[in-house]
Scaffold this motif. Structure first.
Motif, PDB file in Angstrom:
ATOM      1  N   UNK A  76       0.831  -1.201   0.000  1.00  8.86           N
ATOM      2  CA  UNK A  76       0.000   0.000   0.000  1.00  8.86           C
ATOM      3  C   UNK A  76       0.871   1.259   0.000  1.00  8.86           C
ATOM      4  N   UNK A  77       1.882   1.283   0.862  1.00  9.82           N
ATOM      5  CA  UNK A  77       2.757   2.467   0.921  1.00  9.82           C
ATOM      6  C   UNK A  77       3.496   2.681  -0.398  1.00  9.82           C
ATOM      7  N   UNK A  81       2.411   6.644  -3.295  1.00  7.88           N
ATOM      8  CA  UNK A  81       3.426   7.653  -3.010  1.00  7.88           C
ATOM      9  C   UNK A  81       4.842   7.115  -3.040  1.00  7.88           C
ATOM     10  N   UNK A  82       5.017   5.795  -3.008  1.00  7.30           N
ATOM     11  CA  UNK A  82       6.349   5.219  -3.109  1.00  7.30           C
ATOM     12  C   UNK A  82       7.179   5.287  -1.850  1.00  7.30           C
ATOM     13  N   UNK A  83       6.541   5.605  -0.703  1.00  6.47           N
ATOM     14  CA  UNK A  83       7.311   5.774   0.523  1.00  6.47           C
ATOM     15  C   UNK A  83       6.564   5.213   1.726  1.00  6.47           C
ATOM     16  N   UNK A 107       4.924  -3.918  -6.956  1.00 10.62           N
ATOM     17  CA  UNK A 107       5.084  -3.746  -5.511  1.00 10.62           C
ATOM     18  C   UNK A 107       4.981  -5.091  -4.795  1.00 10.62           C
ATOM     19  N   UNK A 108       4.058  -5.939  -5.234  1.00 12.99           N
ATOM     20  CA  UNK A 108       3.938  -7.269  -4.624  1.00 12.99           C
ATOM     21  C   UNK A 108       5.178  -8.111  -4.928  1.00 12.99           C
ATOM     22  N   UNK A 163      16.291  -7.443  -9.213  1.00 13.19           N
ATOM     23  CA  UNK A 163      15.493  -8.549  -9.751  1.00 13.19           C
ATOM     24  C   UNK A 163      14.084  -8.128 -10.162  1.00 13.19           C
ATOM     25  N   UNK A 164      13.477  -7.214  -9.423  1.00 15.13           N
ATOM     26  CA  UNK A 164      12.082  -6.855  -9.748  1.00 15.13           C
ATOM     27  C   UNK A 164      11.969  -5.553 -10.545  1.00 15.13           C
ATOM     28  N   UNK A 165      13.093  -4.958 -10.912  1.00 16.42           N
ATOM     29  CA  UNK A 165      13.035  -3.776 -11.768  1.00 16.42           C
ATOM     30  C   UNK A 165      12.624  -2.508 -11.047  1.00 16.42           C
TER      31      UNK A 165
END
Length: 180
Positions: A76-77, A81-83, A107-108, A163-165
């Motif tokens: 969620x964070x 907003x990325x933080x 994000x997951x 790994x996840x870009x």
């Protein structure tokens, strides 16, 4: 007619570059304090709802529940907003390798891959019947390896980000208070 912007006006760019590994580890320490509270509340809620009277009762379900709650917090964070709060305090933001905000799937994936910080050495405990001190030593050695891997990376990114870009960037003070 628009007037030219003065030279002392803030620049529109939000990122200031790659933060140091030390700065990201400091944010990780702060994050552990926040996570203590989240895990405490999640555990209390679980034990209340399941009427758990013994710590060994439903311990596998409790571990899954806590991992889900922590995952919801991070995802969620990162998608809003990325933080997280510690990232905001240390003026860090997670973005994609292209500089865009994280979507739900990325994000997951980042959350799942971040478990590589701890799961490999902890899996050695039951597999090799290691003692607790040996398991803690293996975990500390793996943690150090993970940090060294980031120091050796040309962009100073941790392996799970690679790994996840995704990548962690430093943001200026004004941009840290605004969503990406």
């Amino acid at each position: 007619m628009s007037s030219p912007t003065p030279s002392n006006a803030p620049t529109p760019t939000r990122s200031r570059g790659v933060p140091s590994v030390r700065r990201r580890l400091a944010a990780l320490v702060y994050e552990s304090v926040i996570l203590f509270g989240i895990v405490f509340v999640a555990g209390y809620l679980f034990s209340t709802l399941t009427q758990q009277r013994n710590g060994l009762t439903h311990h596998n379900a409790l571990a899954v529940w806590v991992a889900l709650v922590v995952g919801v917090y991070f995802v969620w964070c990162w998608t809003h907003g990325g933080q997280t709060l510690p990232m905001r305090t240390w003026r860090l933001r997670v973005i994609t390798a292209n500089g865009e905000p994280l979507g739900l799937v990325r994000a997951m994936a980042r959350y799942a891959l971040a478990w590589l910080w701890f799961l490999p050495p902890l899996a050695l405990h039951p597999l090799l019947h290691l003692s607790v001190p040996a398991t803690l030593g293996a975990t500390a050695a793996w943690f150090a390896f993970w940090v060294v891997a980031a120091r050796l990376d040309r962009a100073r990114q941790f392996p799970h980000d690679r790994l996840c870009g995704t990548r962690i960037v430093a943001v200026d003070a004004k941009a840290a208070d605004q969503p990406a």
